[in-house]
Enzyme design. Structure first.
Site, short mmCIF file in Angstrom:
data_model
loop_
_atom_site.label_atom_id
_atom_site.label_comp_id
_atom_site.label_asym_id
_atom_site.label_seq_id
_atom_site.Cartn_x
_atom_site.Cartn_y
_atom_site.Cartn_z
N GLU A 38 0.83 -1.22 0.00
CA GLU A 38 0.00 0.00 0.00
C GLU A 38 0.87 1.26 0.00
O GLU A 38 0.56 2.25 0.69
CB GLU A 38 -0.97 0.01 1.19
CG GLU A 38 -1.86 -1.21 1.29
CD GLU A 38 -2.91 -1.33 0.19
OE1 GLU A 38 -3.10 -0.35 -0.56
OE2 GLU A 38 -3.50 -2.41 0.07
N CYS A 74 -11.96 -6.49 -15.51
CA CYS A 74 -13.01 -5.47 -15.53
C CYS A 74 -14.35 -6.12 -15.18
O CYS A 74 -14.75 -7.09 -15.82
CB CYS A 74 -13.08 -4.81 -16.91
SG CYS A 74 -14.45 -3.65 -17.05
ZN ZN Z 1 -14.40 -3.02 -19.33
#
Ligand code: ZN
Ligand code: ADP
Length: 202
Positions: A91, A147
């Site tokens: 992080e 995605c």
């Molecule tokens: Zn996409």
């Protein structure tokens, strides 16, 4: 990690969006260094407290290694074990720019530095010290998630406030309201600007 053998100290950056597997990769590299009987010290930024609590690095799939929580590069410098051969930091996007100098000096003193972070913010713009870290590193791996809308490799963090795409000028720290993040590809990433809103988000 790489086709060639690095010797002495070096910096390796693991960059990418949320859910791209950065923490999994840090955990994998740390475990392998431990198997190789290296002295390993692991740090993570305080701002991320998911799953196993703040004294560990956890991946979204639930695996973890112990880590020292920090919120500045000065805290890392203060907590450093002088005998550590491998220093891992997760992080890193939340850390201050002094992390670049600190990791550079650790590598110069023979340490292997593994540093992971989200390289772009919700707007798709460079995040904190990540661009500089990627520049000074010997090795950079840029990971991708999937995605959630179209299934392509995801390179963007979609920020949602009350379930809707967050506006470009929305505050980075949201007070009240529910916000969440999704992995998205460039084409599916939405950052409406005020002049594009047509009143929808106002
Ligand atoms: Zn996409
Ligand atoms: P990061 O540290 O980059 O946020 P993690 O290592 O914590 O990523 O988590 C990666 C894991 O998240 C994957 O192995 C997978 O099990 C899970 N995951 C959840 N959503 C997604 C997604 N959209 N794309 C890829 N992996 C996802």
């Amino acid at each position: 990690m790489t086709a060639f053998q690095l010797t002495g100290g070096w910096i390796e950056v693991i960059a990418g969006v949320m859910f791209s597997g950065k923490s999994e990769e840090v955990i994998r590299r740390v475990r392998r260094a431990m198997i190789a009987r290296k002295r390993v010290q692991v740090f993570k930024s305080h701002l991320d407290g998911r799953y196993a609590g703040i004294h560990a690095i956890s991946s979204h799939d639930g695996r973890s290694v112990e880590a020292v929580p920090v919120d500045s590069s000065a805290q890392i410098a203060q907590s450093l074990d002088p005998m550590a051969q491998v220093i891992a930091i997760d992080e890193a996007q939340f850390l201050d720019n002094a992390i670049v100098e600190l990791t550079t000096s650790l590598a110069a003193r023979g340490r292997r530095v593994i540093i992971a972070g989200t390289d772009t913010d919700f707007r798709g713009e460079p995040f904190g010290p990540m661009p500089q870290l990627m520049a000074v590193a010997e090795v950079v791996d840029k990971l991708h998630a999937i995605c959630v809308l179209c299934g392509s490799p995801a390179s963007r963090n979609q920020r949602l406030v009350e379930g809707r795409p967050a506006r470009y000028d929305s505050p980075v720290i949201q007070v009240g309201g529910t916000e969440s993040y999704e992995a998205r590809c460039r084409a599916c990433h939405q950052i409406p600007r005020r002049d594009e809103d047509q009143g929808r988000l106002l």
